[in-house]
Motif scaffolding. Sequence first.
Motif, PDB file in Angstrom:
ATOM      1  N   ALA A  29       0.834  -1.206   0.000  1.00  0.00           N
ATOM      2  CA  ALA A  29       0.000   0.000   0.000  1.00  0.00           C
ATOM      3  C   ALA A  29       0.866   1.252   0.000  1.00  0.00           C
ATOM      4  O   ALA A  29       0.564   2.228  -0.701  1.00  0.00           O
ATOM      5  CB  ALA A  29      -0.931  -0.012   1.212  1.00  0.00           C
ATOM      6  N   ARG A  30       1.943   1.230   0.744  1.00  0.00           N
ATOM      7  CA  ARG A  30       2.837   2.391   0.769  1.00  0.00           C
ATOM      8  C   ARG A  30       3.497   2.604  -0.592  1.00  0.00           C
ATOM      9  O   ARG A  30       3.620   3.732  -1.068  1.00  0.00           O
ATOM     10  CB  ARG A  30       3.895   2.215   1.856  1.00  0.00           C
ATOM     11  N   ALA A  31       3.894   1.496  -1.250  1.00  0.00           N
ATOM     12  CA  ALA A  31       4.497   1.610  -2.580  1.00  0.00           C
ATOM     13  C   ALA A  31       3.492   2.150  -3.593  1.00  0.00           C
ATOM     14  O   ALA A  31       3.842   2.953  -4.462  1.00  0.00           O
ATOM     15  CB  ALA A  31       5.030   0.244  -3.015  1.00  0.00           C
ATOM     16  N   ARG A  32       2.233   1.733  -3.487  1.00  0.00           N
ATOM     17  CA  ARG A  32       1.192   2.246  -4.403  1.00  0.00           C
ATOM     18  C   ARG A  32       0.964   3.735  -4.180  1.00  0.00           C
ATOM     19  O   ARG A  32       0.820   4.490  -5.144  1.00  0.00           O
ATOM     20  CB  ARG A  32      -0.113   1.483  -4.193  1.00  0.00           C
ATOM     21  N   ARG A  33       0.947   4.169  -2.939  1.00  0.00           N
ATOM     22  CA  ARG A  33       0.765   5.605  -2.666  1.00  0.00           C
ATOM     23  C   ARG A  33       1.942   6.412  -3.206  1.00  0.00           C
ATOM     24  O   ARG A  33       1.768   7.492  -3.762  1.00  0.00           O
ATOM     25  CB  ARG A  33       0.613   5.838  -1.163  1.00  0.00           C
ATOM     26  N   ARG A  34       3.140   5.856  -3.067  1.00  0.00           N
ATOM     27  CA  ARG A  34       4.336   6.546  -3.561  1.00  0.00           C
ATOM     28  C   ARG A  34       4.291   6.660  -5.081  1.00  0.00           C
ATOM     29  O   ARG A  34       4.593   7.722  -5.636  1.00  0.00           O
ATOM     30  CB  ARG A  34       5.587   5.792  -3.114  1.00  0.00           C
ATOM     31  N   CYS A  35       3.880   5.582  -5.775  1.00  0.00           N
ATOM     32  CA  CYS A  35       3.772   5.622  -7.242  1.00  0.00           C
ATOM     33  C   CYS A  35       2.699   6.612  -7.681  1.00  0.00           C
ATOM     34  O   CYS A  35       2.882   7.349  -8.653  1.00  0.00           O
ATOM     35  CB  CYS A  35       3.468   4.223  -7.780  1.00  0.00           C
ATOM     36  N   ALA A  36       1.577   6.615  -6.965  1.00  0.00           N
ATOM     37  CA  ALA A  36       0.493   7.546  -7.308  1.00  0.00           C
ATOM     38  C   ALA A  36       0.936   8.988  -7.107  1.00  0.00           C
ATOM     39  O   ALA A  36       0.585   9.875  -7.897  1.00  0.00           O
ATOM     40  CB  ALA A  36      -0.742   7.248  -6.474  1.00  0.00           C
ATOM     41  N   ALA A  37       1.732   9.239  -6.085  1.00  0.00           N
ATOM     42  CA  ALA A  37       2.215  10.601  -5.843  1.00  0.00           C
ATOM     43  C   ALA A  37       3.200  11.034  -6.912  1.00  0.00           C
ATOM     44  O   ALA A  37       3.234  12.205  -7.303  1.00  0.00           O
ATOM     45  CB  ALA A  37       2.861  10.671  -4.462  1.00  0.00           C
ATOM     46  N   LEU A  38       4.005  10.090  -7.416  1.00  0.00           N
ATOM     47  CA  LEU A  38       4.963  10.435  -8.467  1.00  0.00           C
ATOM     48  C   LEU A  38       4.272  10.726  -9.792  1.00  0.00           C
ATOM     49  O   LEU A  38       4.777  11.508 -10.602  1.00  0.00           O
ATOM     50  CB  LEU A  38       5.974   9.302  -8.644  1.00  0.00           C
ATOM     51  N   ARG A  39       3.123  10.091 -10.059  1.00  0.00           N
ATOM     52  CA  ARG A  39       2.403  10.305 -11.316  1.00  0.00           C
ATOM     53  C   ARG A  39       1.738  11.680 -11.374  1.00  0.00           C
ATOM     54  O   ARG A  39       1.472  12.178 -12.444  1.00  0.00           O
ATOM     55  CB  ARG A  39       1.345   9.230 -11.492  1.00  0.00           C
TER      56      ARG A  39
END
Length: 138
Positions: free
Chosen positions: A127-137
């Motif tokens: 979940a943390r990795a998904r939030r980080r990817c979403a923030a980078l997009r």
Amino acid sequence: MAFRYAIGGFGLAVMAFGGFLLVREPEPWRIALWLVGGVLVHDGLVAPLVIAVGALCAAAGLRLCGVPRAALVVAGSLTVIALPPLLRPGGVANASVLPLDYPRNWLLAMAAIGVLTAAYAGARAWARARRRCAALRR
């Protein structure tokens, strides 16, 4: 304030009843030995292990330090509770007393704690990795 006194009085009454039952036992030293053993296992094994794991997690910079420590607390508490049937010498005279396979069930419980801990830690990391990817997009 009166509620606290009522709760405290109830606690004292329950302790007095427990002491009365302990004194009536034919061998109260066995119960005292089990109680002292539980404290020794907790203070001599479980607590230092939890502190060491927390220190190692902090030194390694892991974010999920609480997850393995919580798992160790649960596993240690379960082990302390399960020690009397696990350490009993030989079989019992009455087959209806302690009829289960306690070592196998204890191992299954430890495995379940390990699997659930790994699944929870993995889900949080995912979940943390998904939030980080979403923030980078963005």
